[in-house]
Design a protein around this motif. Structure first.
Motif, PDB file in Angstrom:
ATOM      1  N   ALA A  19       0.820  -1.213   0.000  1.00 53.50           N
ATOM      2  CA  ALA A  19       0.000   0.000   0.000  1.00 53.50           C
ATOM      3  C   ALA A  19       0.855   1.263   0.000  1.00 53.50           C
ATOM      4  CB  ALA A  19      -0.937   0.008   1.197  1.00 53.50           C
ATOM      5  N   THR A  20       2.009   1.240   0.661  1.00 48.57           N
ATOM      6  CA  THR A  20       2.831   2.447   0.736  1.00 48.57           C
ATOM      7  C   THR A  20       3.985   2.429  -0.247  1.00 48.57           C
ATOM      8  OG1 THR A  20       4.217   1.519   2.485  1.00 48.57           O
ATOM      9  CG2 THR A  20       2.290   2.821   3.177  1.00 48.57           C
ATOM     10  N   GLY A  21       4.230   1.291  -0.929  1.00 49.34           N
ATOM     11  CA  GLY A  21       5.307   1.250  -1.907  1.00 49.34           C
ATOM     12  C   GLY A  21       6.681   1.236  -1.273  1.00 49.34           C
ATOM     13  N   GLY A  22       6.825   0.677  -0.088  1.00 48.06           N
ATOM     14  CA  GLY A  22       8.110   0.612   0.593  1.00 48.06           C
ATOM     15  C   GLY A  22       8.056   1.390   1.889  1.00 48.06           C
ATOM     16  N   THR A  23       9.234   1.662   2.425  1.00 48.86           N
ATOM     17  CA  THR A  23       9.301   2.406   3.678  1.00 48.86           C
ATOM     18  C   THR A  23       9.065   3.893   3.418  1.00 48.86           C
ATOM     19  OG1 THR A  23      11.663   2.877   3.527  1.00 48.86           O
ATOM     20  CG2 THR A  23      11.031   0.774   4.561  1.00 48.86           C
ATOM     21  N   ILE A  24       8.847   4.613   4.479  1.00 54.49           N
ATOM     22  CA  ILE A  24       8.719   6.072   4.362  1.00 54.49           C
ATOM     23  C   ILE A  24      10.005   6.652   3.770  1.00 54.49           C
ATOM     24  CG2 ILE A  24       8.564   8.211   5.699  1.00 54.49           C
ATOM     25  CD1 ILE A  24       5.875   6.844   5.331  1.00 54.49           C
ATOM     26  N   THR A  25      11.142   6.142   4.200  1.00 52.77           N
ATOM     27  CA  THR A  25      12.407   6.635   3.664  1.00 52.77           C
ATOM     28  C   THR A  25      12.497   6.371   2.168  1.00 52.77           C
ATOM     29  OG1 THR A  25      13.461   6.302   5.805  1.00 52.77           O
ATOM     30  CG2 THR A  25      14.922   6.560   3.905  1.00 52.77           C
ATOM     31  N   ASP A  26      12.040   5.199   1.713  1.00 51.01           N
ATOM     32  CA  ASP A  26      12.020   4.921   0.273  1.00 51.01           C
ATOM     33  C   ASP A  26      11.177   5.962  -0.461  1.00 51.01           C
ATOM     34  OD1 ASP A  26      13.572   2.612   0.561  1.00 51.01           O
ATOM     35  OD2 ASP A  26      11.815   1.289   0.703  1.00 51.01           O
ATOM     36  N   ARG A  27      10.040   6.310   0.103  1.00 50.37           N
ATOM     37  CA  ARG A  27       9.162   7.312  -0.520  1.00 50.37           C
ATOM     38  C   ARG A  27       9.838   8.675  -0.566  1.00 50.37           C
ATOM     39  NH1 ARG A  27       3.563   7.141   2.255  1.00 50.37           N
ATOM     40  NH2 ARG A  27       3.158   8.742   0.703  1.00 50.37           N
ATOM     41  N   LEU A  28      10.567   9.018   0.482  1.00 52.67           N
ATOM     42  CA  LEU A  28      11.270  10.297   0.491  1.00 52.67           C
ATOM     43  C   LEU A  28      12.371  10.328  -0.559  1.00 52.67           C
ATOM     44  CD1 LEU A  28      11.544  10.877   4.346  1.00 52.67           C
ATOM     45  CD2 LEU A  28       9.842  11.825   2.768  1.00 52.67           C
ATOM     46  N   VAL A  29      13.094   9.231  -0.713  1.00 49.86           N
ATOM     47  CA  VAL A  29      14.157   9.152  -1.720  1.00 49.86           C
ATOM     48  C   VAL A  29      13.555   9.251  -3.122  1.00 49.86           C
ATOM     49  CG1 VAL A  29      15.930   7.646  -2.714  1.00 49.86           C
ATOM     50  CG2 VAL A  29      15.769   7.922  -0.230  1.00 49.86           C
ATOM     51  N   GLU A  30      12.433   8.589  -3.348  1.00 55.64           N
ATOM     52  CA  GLU A  30      11.759   8.689  -4.647  1.00 55.64           C
ATOM     53  C   GLU A  30      11.295  10.115  -4.912  1.00 55.64           C
ATOM     54  OE1 GLU A  30       8.625   5.771  -4.596  1.00 55.64           O
ATOM     55  OE2 GLU A  30      10.057   4.122  -4.322  1.00 55.64           O
ATOM     56  N   ALA A  31      10.756  10.772  -3.897  1.00 57.66           N
ATOM     57  CA  ALA A  31      10.332  12.164  -4.049  1.00 57.66           C
ATOM     58  C   ALA A  31      11.532  13.042  -4.383  1.00 57.66           C
ATOM     59  CB  ALA A  31       9.637  12.653  -2.776  1.00 57.66           C
ATOM     60  N   ASN A  32      12.678  12.767  -3.780  1.00 58.47           N
ATOM     61  CA  ASN A  32      13.878  13.535  -4.073  1.00 58.47           C
ATOM     62  C   ASN A  32      14.320  13.345  -5.515  1.00 58.47           C
ATOM     63  OD1 ASN A  32      17.173  13.223  -4.139  1.00 58.47           O
ATOM     64  ND2 ASN A  32      16.393  15.133  -3.281  1.00 58.47           N
ATOM     65  N   GLN A  33      14.182  12.152  -6.016  1.00 57.35           N
ATOM     66  CA  GLN A  33      14.560  11.913  -7.414  1.00 57.35           C
ATOM     67  C   GLN A  33      13.691  12.733  -8.363  1.00 57.35           C
ATOM     68  OE1 GLN A  33      14.338   7.635  -7.496  1.00 57.35           O
ATOM     69  NE2 GLN A  33      16.412   7.404  -6.663  1.00 57.35           N
ATOM     70  N   ARG A  34      12.399  12.833  -8.072  1.00 60.78           N
ATOM     71  CA  ARG A  34      11.501  13.671  -8.889  1.00 60.78           C
ATOM     72  C   ARG A  34      11.875  15.150  -8.740  1.00 60.78           C
ATOM     73  NH1 ARG A  34       8.128   9.824  -6.806  1.00 60.78           N
ATOM     74  NH2 ARG A  34       7.302  11.202  -5.182  1.00 60.78           N
ATOM     75  N   TYR A  35      12.170  15.560  -7.525  1.00 59.76           N
ATOM     76  CA  TYR A  35      12.583  16.938  -7.256  1.00 59.76           C
ATOM     77  C   TYR A  35      13.864  17.267  -8.031  1.00 59.76           C
ATOM     78  CZ  TYR A  35      14.587  20.810  -4.494  1.00 59.76           C
ATOM     79  OH  TYR A  35      15.162  21.985  -4.088  1.00 59.76           O
ATOM     80  N   ALA A  36      14.853  16.387  -7.941  1.00 57.06           N
ATOM     81  CA  ALA A  36      16.142  16.624  -8.583  1.00 57.06           C
ATOM     82  C   ALA A  36      16.022  16.676 -10.104  1.00 57.06           C
ATOM     83  CB  ALA A  36      17.153  15.560  -8.162  1.00 57.06           C
ATOM     84  N   ALA A  37      15.081  15.926 -10.661  1.00 58.37           N
ATOM     85  CA  ALA A  37      14.898  15.919 -12.109  1.00 58.37           C
ATOM     86  C   ALA A  37      14.501  17.297 -12.631  1.00 58.37           C
ATOM     87  CB  ALA A  37      13.849  14.877 -12.495  1.00 58.37           C
TER      88      ALA A  37
END
Length: 186
Positions: A19-37
């Motif tokens: 449901a969450t697609g991994g840990t909260i930290t995983d979600r934050l890292v994914e959000a950072n990748q979108r931000y950095a793009a």
């Protein structure tokens, strides 16, 4: 993509779930990748444009930039539990002033702070649980206004700080979003 505040947190920080697609930290890292793009270097210096350092509580309900009308690069933001002025806050303020040019200090506590319900017993209970006494104080308080005054006094009397004439303290109301200034002389 921001994490919705209404979404329940996983049972543990390391838990995973479909449901969450991994840990909260995983979600934050994914959000950072979108931000950095989409990121472009704003070409800023580490010196805050407004020459101000804001010391506040770490409480997740405080969006300091929005509440104070600040933009990226405007200020140094220094946060800890309670927004209390500890030795480490003085260390950060000293670096902020002496190396990076800040001249003003804004201190912000808030209503509904978790430190209002803690005592130093928290520290003793922790020591009993883990078998080691913490080297830090809880810095709990019962009176918001008085603790803001104490924090202002700690900043104003620090021998390490160059600029202690523009130090102001406030209590942020988490239900209205308003700041209430604390008179240091009350």
């Amino acid at each position: 993509m921001p994490i919705p505040a209404s979404q329940p947190l996983p049972q543990s920080a390391n838990s995973t779930s479909a449901a969450t697609g991994g840990t909260i930290t995983d979600r934050l890292v994914e959000a950072n990748q979108r931000y950095a793009a989409a990121f472009t270097d704003p070409g800023m210096d580490a010196r805050p444009v407004l020459q101000v350092a804001v010391v506040a509580c770490m409480d997740a309900r405080l969006d300091l930039h929005a509440a104070l009308g600040l933009e990226l690069g405007d200020c140094h933001t220094i946060r800890n539990a309670g927004g209390v002025v500890t030795d480490d806050i003085i260390r950060s303020l000293t670096i902020s002033q002496r190396a990076l040019g800040t001249r003003s200090v804004v201190l912000i506590h808030h209503t509904g702070c978790g430190l209002l319900s803690l005592t130093e017993d928290f520290r003793h209970e922790l020591a009993a649980e883990v078998g080691q006494r913490p080297t830090w104080a809880v810095e709990a308080f019962k009176d918001l206004d008085e603790d803001v005054r104490q924090s202002m006094q700690r900043v104003r009397t620090s021998p390490f700080l160059l600029h202690t004439d523009d130090v102001r303290g406030f209590v942020f109301d988490v239900t209205t979003g308003l700041l209430r200034e604390i008179d240091p002389r009350d």
